[in-house]
Design a protein around this motif. Structure first.
Motif, PDB file in Angstrom:
ATOM      1  N   VAL A  63       0.833  -1.209   0.000  1.00  0.00           N
ATOM      2  CA  VAL A  63       0.000   0.000   0.000  1.00  0.00           C
ATOM      3  C   VAL A  63       0.867   1.258   0.000  1.00  0.00           C
ATOM      4  O   VAL A  63       0.630   2.197  -0.759  1.00  0.00           O
ATOM      5  CB  VAL A  63      -0.955  -0.003   1.213  1.00  0.00           C
ATOM      6  N   LEU A  64       1.887   1.276   0.861  1.00  0.00           N
ATOM      7  CA  LEU A  64       2.720   2.470   1.003  1.00  0.00           C
ATOM      8  C   LEU A  64       3.506   2.787  -0.266  1.00  0.00           C
ATOM      9  O   LEU A  64       3.728   3.952  -0.592  1.00  0.00           O
ATOM     10  CB  LEU A  64       3.681   2.303   2.178  1.00  0.00           C
ATOM     11  N   ILE A  65       3.961   1.744  -0.965  1.00  0.00           N
ATOM     12  CA  ILE A  65       4.793   1.972  -2.138  1.00  0.00           C
ATOM     13  C   ILE A  65       4.029   2.693  -3.240  1.00  0.00           C
ATOM     14  O   ILE A  65       4.619   3.301  -4.135  1.00  0.00           O
ATOM     15  CB  ILE A  65       5.360   0.620  -2.660  1.00  0.00           C
ATOM     16  N   LYS A  66       2.695   2.654  -3.168  1.00  0.00           N
ATOM     17  CA  LYS A  66       1.859   3.357  -4.151  1.00  0.00           C
ATOM     18  C   LYS A  66       1.550   4.796  -3.717  1.00  0.00           C
ATOM     19  O   LYS A  66       0.975   5.566  -4.489  1.00  0.00           O
ATOM     20  CB  LYS A  66       0.544   2.602  -4.362  1.00  0.00           C
ATOM     21  N   ASN A  67       1.918   5.136  -2.489  1.00  0.00           N
ATOM     22  CA  ASN A  67       1.641   6.466  -1.944  1.00  0.00           C
ATOM     23  C   ASN A  67       2.676   7.461  -2.490  1.00  0.00           C
ATOM     24  O   ASN A  67       3.882   7.222  -2.392  1.00  0.00           O
ATOM     25  CB  ASN A  67       1.714   6.420  -0.417  1.00  0.00           C
ATOM     26  N   ILE A 396       5.697   9.983   9.077  1.00  0.00           N
ATOM     27  CA  ILE A 396       4.593  10.003  10.053  1.00  0.00           C
ATOM     28  C   ILE A 396       3.276  10.309   9.349  1.00  0.00           C
ATOM     29  O   ILE A 396       2.243   9.677   9.614  1.00  0.00           O
ATOM     30  CB  ILE A 396       4.882  11.028  11.167  1.00  0.00           C
ATOM     31  N   LEU A 397       3.313  11.271   8.434  1.00  0.00           N
ATOM     32  CA  LEU A 397       2.101  11.614   7.690  1.00  0.00           C
ATOM     33  C   LEU A 397       1.634  10.432   6.830  1.00  0.00           C
ATOM     34  O   LEU A 397       0.434  10.165   6.719  1.00  0.00           O
ATOM     35  CB  LEU A 397       2.357  12.845   6.813  1.00  0.00           C
ATOM     36  N   ALA A 398       2.588   9.716   6.218  1.00  0.00           N
ATOM     37  CA  ALA A 398       2.232   8.536   5.429  1.00  0.00           C
ATOM     38  C   ALA A 398       1.593   7.472   6.311  1.00  0.00           C
ATOM     39  O   ALA A 398       0.625   6.810   5.896  1.00  0.00           O
ATOM     40  CB  ALA A 398       3.479   7.976   4.743  1.00  0.00           C
TER      41      ALA A 398
END
Length: 408
Positions: A63-67, A396-398
């Motif tokens: 999920v994060l890698i797409k952010n 932190i925001l992510a």
């Protein structure tokens, strides 16, 4: 045999407790390290990686890698690293190494996802370190005690004055915010801390970056968070302080006036005299701006690569690869393509912050606004402590964005 089983059970329990405590200790140490020690920052980041590996979450990584908060800084670093293939600059490898921190957003976001309390542990460590630095700075200035660089006229502790007054300005924002969250003795304690931090930034430390960071952060947070009546009260206090700053002789006003004189002297000098006339804090920034424009015109689209653009002032033997402006540095190295990636990253940060709950949104918008304005006068993403701070709050925001998705 029973005794050995009991001992093994106790050892296993102790190991589990250490693993459970490690993330909290790491977050607290990371907060302490930022304004105090580069070594501790590096140690904390190693501990962050260990914590993430102990509790690896492949789904969170997907999920994060797409952010865009995560993949955009990775893309900027990749462009810098790839530029080494076609641009052979003397300072290229060192510049890429300094921007390696752009890759830390993902592991740090995974780290803060381990537990919501880790964010509070990090903030507590950051504020404790700044409180200790504030006390030591006052002792140097007032009692001439031998801490840090031991200069009563510029009482810095652990770091250079630009770093200290920037972090102290951000700590002042947290203490200012807490004045409106608490009652009684806690409110007075935070008001005292804020007042002393304000005095430290404005009247004790050299450098003007802290002024900008403090004013922008407080103004943005006040506008977003407080009702009109309290905004008016804060504006009145600020106006009163500004009158004191202007009318009463003080070192802070002298430094601000000196900066204006440096710009005027640099602007009024002839071309052949500019390199000598501009050798001052603000004068150099004016000279860097003019030289950066020349570099950008030579390679507007893809830039000069990592470490490209060498700023020299032969008259005083001054050589540097840093124009003290992050936007110029990105454009000189990676051209307009790199600048678009960088600004796209900043835009995604503000967009993600705006989608959070009110208290979180207001704090992050104030922090990022202050940081972006200061990047007009310094290359903070390049610098160690300031750059790592930006990476950490982005992570932190992510993680907050992940929390909001899982609770939606």
């Amino acid at each position: 045999m029973i005794a050995s089983v009991c001992c093994s059970a106790r050892e296993g329990s102790a190991i589990r407790q250490c693993k459970e405590m490690l993330p909290s200790v790491t977050a607290f140490l990371l907060g302490i390290a930022l304004p105090s020690s580069t070594f501790l920052i590096q140690l904390s980041l190693v501990l962050v990686l260990l914590c993430v590996l102990f509790r690896w979450d492949g789904n969170a990584v997907k999920v994060l890698i797409k952010n865009p908060l995560v993949w955009l800084p990775m893309a900027i670093f990749s462009l810098l690293a790839l530029s080494l293939l076609w641009q052979q600059n003397l300072y290229g490898l060192e510049m890429v190494a300094k921007y390696r921190k752009l890759l830390y957003v993902l592991p740090l976001a995974l780290f803060f996802l381990l537990s919501p309390r880790l964010i509070n542990d990090f903030i507590k460590g950051f504020l404790l370190a700044n409180a200790v630095i504030l006390v030591m700075s006052l002792l140097i200035a007032v009692f001439h005690l031998p801490f840090g660089s031991y200069d009563p006229l510029n009482p810095t502790v652990f770091k250079l004055h630009i770093t200290q007054n920037f972090f102290m300005a951000l700590a002042a924002l947290f203490w200012f915010k807490n004045i409106f969250l608490y009652q009684g003795i806690k409110r007075w304690a935070y008001a005292f801390l804020f007042a002393v931090a304000l005095y430290n930034v404005l009247f004790m430390l050299l450098g003007r970056t802290g002024y900008v960071a403090l004013i922008v952060a407080i103004a943005v947070w006040t506008k977003l968070s407080l009702p009109f009546r309290q905004q008016l009260m804060v504006a009145t206090c600020a106006a009163f302080l500004a009158c004191i700053f202007i009318m009463v002789p003080n070192r802070g006003h002298d430094r601000l006036q000196l900066g204006m004189q440096e710009i005027e002297k640099c602007s009024a000098s002839a071309v052949e005299e500019m390199k000598l006339s501009c050798h001052s804090s603000m004068g150099l920034r004016k000279a860097f701006l003019l030289q950066s424009w020349q570099f950008i015109k030579q390679a507007p689209l893809f830039g000069h690569g990592a470490g490209g653009g060498f700023y020299t002032i032969p008259a005083v033997g001054y050589k540097v690869n840093n124009p003290h402006n992050e936007y110029l540095l990105q454009t000189v190295q990676l051209g307009l393509i790199g600048l678009m990636f960088f600004l796209g990253w900043m835009l995604s940060i503000f967009r993600a912050a705006w989608q959070q709950f009110s208290a979180i949104k207001n704090l992050f918008i104030a922090l990022f606004s202050s940081y972006m304005i200061c990047n007009l006068f310094n290359s903070f993403l390049l610098d160690s402590s300031e750059g790592n701070f930006f990476i950490i709050i982005t992570a932190i925001l992510a993680s907050y964005s992940m929390y909001s998705k899982t609770t939606a």
